[in-house]
Design a protein around this motif. Structure first.
Motif, PDB file in Angstrom:
ATOM      1  N   TYR B 155       8.401 -15.106  -2.281  1.00  0.00           N
ATOM      2  CA  TYR B 155       7.845 -15.334  -0.939  1.00  0.00           C
ATOM      3  C   TYR B 155       8.628 -14.613   0.156  1.00  0.00           C
ATOM      4  O   TYR B 155       9.837 -14.416   0.027  1.00  0.00           O
ATOM      5  CB  TYR B 155       7.880 -16.833  -0.613  1.00  0.00           C
ATOM      6  N   PRO B 163       0.671 -11.918  -4.339  1.00  0.00           N
ATOM      7  CA  PRO B 163      -0.295 -12.472  -5.306  1.00  0.00           C
ATOM      8  C   PRO B 163       0.040 -12.196  -6.771  1.00  0.00           C
ATOM      9  O   PRO B 163      -0.152 -13.052  -7.632  1.00  0.00           O
ATOM     10  CB  PRO B 163      -1.619 -11.802  -4.927  1.00  0.00           C
ATOM     11  N   VAL B 166       2.841 -14.607  -7.690  1.00  0.00           N
ATOM     12  CA  VAL B 166       2.332 -15.978  -7.775  1.00  0.00           C
ATOM     13  C   VAL B 166       1.590 -16.175  -9.101  1.00  0.00           C
ATOM     14  O   VAL B 166       1.714 -17.212  -9.758  1.00  0.00           O
ATOM     15  CB  VAL B 166       1.411 -16.304  -6.571  1.00  0.00           C
ATOM     16  N   GLU B 167       0.844 -15.154  -9.510  1.00  0.00           N
ATOM     17  CA  GLU B 167       0.140 -15.227 -10.799  1.00  0.00           C
ATOM     18  C   GLU B 167       1.139 -15.333 -11.948  1.00  0.00           C
ATOM     19  O   GLU B 167       0.938 -16.101 -12.893  1.00  0.00           O
ATOM     20  CB  GLU B 167      -0.792 -14.023 -10.964  1.00  0.00           C
ATOM     21  N   ALA B 169       4.044 -16.664 -11.823  1.00  0.00           N
ATOM     22  CA  ALA B 169       4.567 -18.037 -11.814  1.00  0.00           C
ATOM     23  C   ALA B 169       3.597 -18.973 -12.518  1.00  0.00           C
ATOM     24  O   ALA B 169       3.988 -19.822 -13.322  1.00  0.00           O
ATOM     25  CB  ALA B 169       4.792 -18.495 -10.369  1.00  0.00           C
ATOM     26  N   ARG B 170       2.316 -18.798 -12.216  1.00  0.00           N
ATOM     27  CA  ARG B 170       1.294 -19.639 -12.852  1.00  0.00           C
ATOM     28  C   ARG B 170       1.357 -19.493 -14.369  1.00  0.00           C
ATOM     29  O   ARG B 170       1.343 -20.465 -15.107  1.00  0.00           O
ATOM     30  CB  ARG B 170      -0.098 -19.238 -12.343  1.00  0.00           C
ATOM     31  N   GLN B 181      11.221 -20.534  -7.593  1.00  0.00           N
ATOM     32  CA  GLN B 181      10.778 -19.440  -6.735  1.00  0.00           C
ATOM     33  C   GLN B 181      11.672 -19.320  -5.511  1.00  0.00           C
ATOM     34  O   GLN B 181      12.048 -20.328  -4.912  1.00  0.00           O
ATOM     35  CB  GLN B 181       9.339 -19.679  -6.286  1.00  0.00           C
ATOM     36  N   GLY B 378      -5.106 -12.481  -8.724  1.00  0.00           N
ATOM     37  CA  GLY B 378      -3.815 -12.144  -8.127  1.00  0.00           C
ATOM     38  C   GLY B 378      -3.284 -10.822  -8.632  1.00  0.00           C
ATOM     39  O   GLY B 378      -2.830  -9.983  -7.862  1.00  0.00           O
TER      40      GLY B 378
END
Lengths: 101, 473
Positions: B155, B163, B166-167, B169-170, B181, B378
């Motif tokens: 971030y 994006p 973030v993907e 991380a998912r 994060q 993402g």
């Protein structure tokens, strides 16, 4: 309100701006190093904004500010980018639409 | 607290304990490879892991990694030939590394690290990565039954997440990992050191000999697959270059298989953007395989999370080319619309370069882009371009040579405008030598140091001596 064992997301400042390493661009130096992590709530109850403790996926204990209960992913494919369609059409016509290209 | 003692967690104290933390978290005593001066025993470190390439193959087969298919991209080849001079336009192939369990070649790097961690009795693994390596480690940890923490830079200070990251991380969370994060900054490694100290987990570094050794199977497979399919080795293999492990491992594997293909490094050109800048973090559309990592790691490999990096790309690259963000997005769309393969953009960096390089080569020659990566919300051309536009980046058609990272993304107005731009390898060699000679013990550069610098840079003795002389003057 979150209850014990709810899956939550927390946020914490790891380093204040003055605690950061010296080898940083000016803009980064002005802001703290922040951290986000998810886990199960250890506290009996908590509200968004409360300082809480969680147990993470590997079983570690972390603390921070409660920012989300049942955190979800909001990833998507973004708003339409017409240029992509233009690339697609030009590629197909260059390859398949004759030799004039 | 460790053993009941209060531990100083300040930045200075934790980074000051780096040596002992890494030693405990890897079980590798890096000091034994040191000469005390510039030189260190690179091959000794690579051979000391206890894992030969046969062992890597065995571990990877056991945990479903590798043996990925090779595809000939006939329509992309036809398109390249339309842009090339008559008789030019090599056959373009891709190795579909996206078909690894977690969707990238990085699983080759993760398999042996996780295997070794388990064998040594560690309860879990930790990796510092915002990229596919996180998913790879998480996947292998899930398969081999270890716990896993992924630490990622995700971030900016407005809590806006990239994006693609973030993907990742998912995906890591989907595979059972804890994902920590962070906002922008190199202090990621400080957080990793704290995590290693707190948990006693294994440091599954991207730059360990276990990791880079695991990539050797990729190069070896390419050589064997082409021999079986075409009766000959490929002429050129293009590797995306960031930290250098992909290229190093692939090149070592090619050589071990007796393949002398030219090895070309390819990075996305992000010149002018600072990788540690909070404001610029979300103004780039590529979070890996770019020059912001590729050039510093090539010229100074030892600034990672291990004392000595196993990734030393200047030892292996024949050429280093750059491509523009607009060109990699363009080739990503071409791969989808002309070849029916939808893959993640960053994984197509080598393919973009291969498309341009093929046009310099004869039609009967073979060029291979040695990876693809998975795609999803993402991590896909559509959301990444939508995100770029949202962040004020202009999307244009024209000559990508004029692209300015952080300001615009220029798609080629015609495929012939997609170029692989040559980087000056001698300049990088000079930079590496200049940096390393400052580490000479008592300022004395020995014969062993000179021989080492020749190996580090694939340069002649005269070249190395010339840089040393000029640095003294």
């Amino acid at each position: 309100m979150a209850k014990k064992n709810d899956y939550v997301r927390i946020h914490r400042v790891v380093l204040e701006p003055e605690e950061r390493t010296g080898k940083l661009p000016e803009d980064t130096k002005k802001v703290p190093l922040e951290m986000w992590v998810k886990g199960r709530l250890v506290n009996d109850t908590a509200e968004i904004g409360d300082e809480v403790t969680v147990t993470t996926a590997v079983g570690r204990t972390e603390h921070g500010t409660l920012i989300e209960v049942n955190p979800c992913y909001e990833l998507n494919y973004g708003s339409f980018v017409p240029e992509i369609l233009q690339i697609e059409e030009s590629l197909r016509s260059t390859l398949f639409g004759g030799n004039e290209a | 607290m460790i053993n009941g003692m209060i531990v100083d967690k300040s930045y200075a104290a934790v980074t000051g304990r780096k040596g002992e933390i890494i030693n405990r978290a890897m079980g590798v005593d890096y000091s034994k490879y040191e000469s005390g001066s510039i030189a260190f025993d690179y091959e000794g470190m690579m051979n000391d892991t206890g894992y030969t390439i046969e062992d890597h193959f065995r571990i990877q087969r056991e945990y479903n990694v590798g043996n990925t298919p090779i595809f000939e991209l006939k329509n992309l080849t036809a398109l390249a030939r339309k842009c090339a001079k008559p008789g030019k336009g090599a056959r373009i192939f891709v190795k579909d590394e996206a078909s690894n369990p977690a969707g990238s070649f990085k699983e080759r790097r993760a398999a042996a690290s996780v295997y070794h961690a388990k064998k040594m009795g560690y309860k879990g693994v930790i990796a510092a990565t915002s990229g596919n390596y996180g998913a790879a480690v998480a996947s292998q940890a899930a398969m081999q039954g270890l716990k896993c923490i992924i630490v990622q830079e995700c971030y900016d200070s407005k809590a806006m997440g990239q994006p693609e990251i973030v993907e990742k991380a998912r995906k890591c969370e989907a595979l059972g990992a804890e994902v920590l994060q962070l906002s922008v900054g190199p202090e990621l490694f400080y957080e990793v050191l704290m995590m290693l100290e707190e948990t006693g987990y294994f440091n599954a570094s991207l730059y360990s000999a276990f990791g880079v050794g695991g990539v050797e199977t990729l190069g070896y497979e390419i050589a064997e697959q082409f021999m079986a399919r075409e009766g000959k080795h490929p002429d050129v293999v293009v590797c995306a270059n960031a930290g250098g492990g992909n290229l190093t491992g692939t090149a070592r594997g090619l050589r071990k298989a007796g393949c002398n293909a030219q090895v070309v490094a390819a990075s996305v050109d992000l010149k002018g953007l600072s990788m540690a800048s909070d404001e610029q973090f979300n103004r780039k559309s590529f979070t890996t395989a770019h020059t912001g990592f590729g050039v510093p790691y090539a010229t100074d490999p030892d600034h990672s999370d291990v004392p000595r990096s196993a990734a030393r790309p200047l030892r292996y690259m024949d050429r280093y080319v750059t491509v523009k963000q607009g060109e990699v997005f363009y080739i990503t769309e071409a791969l989808a619309t002309l070849e029916g393969m939808e893959k993640g953009p960053a994984g197509n960096t080598s393919l973009a370069a291969a498309f341009a390089l093929a046009q310099e080569m004869d039609e009967d020659q073979i060029i291979v882009a040695q990876e693809t990566e998975y795609t999803g919300a993402g991590k896909h051309i559509q959301p990444q371009l939508a995100f770029a536009r949202k962040n004020g980046i202009e999307l244009l058609f024209g000559d990508p040579s004029e692209e300015i990272p952080g300001k615009n993304i220029i798609f080629p107005a015609h495929p012939s405008l997609l170029k692989a731009r040559e980087s000056d390898l001698d300049r990088m060699r000079t930079s590496l030598i200049k940096r390393q000679i400052t580490r000479a013990k008592d300022g004395v550069i020995t014969e062993a140091d000179i021989a080492y610098l020749m190996e580090e840079t694939r340069a002649t003795r005269e070249f190395v001596l010339d840089v040393i002389e000029k640095a003294k003057a």
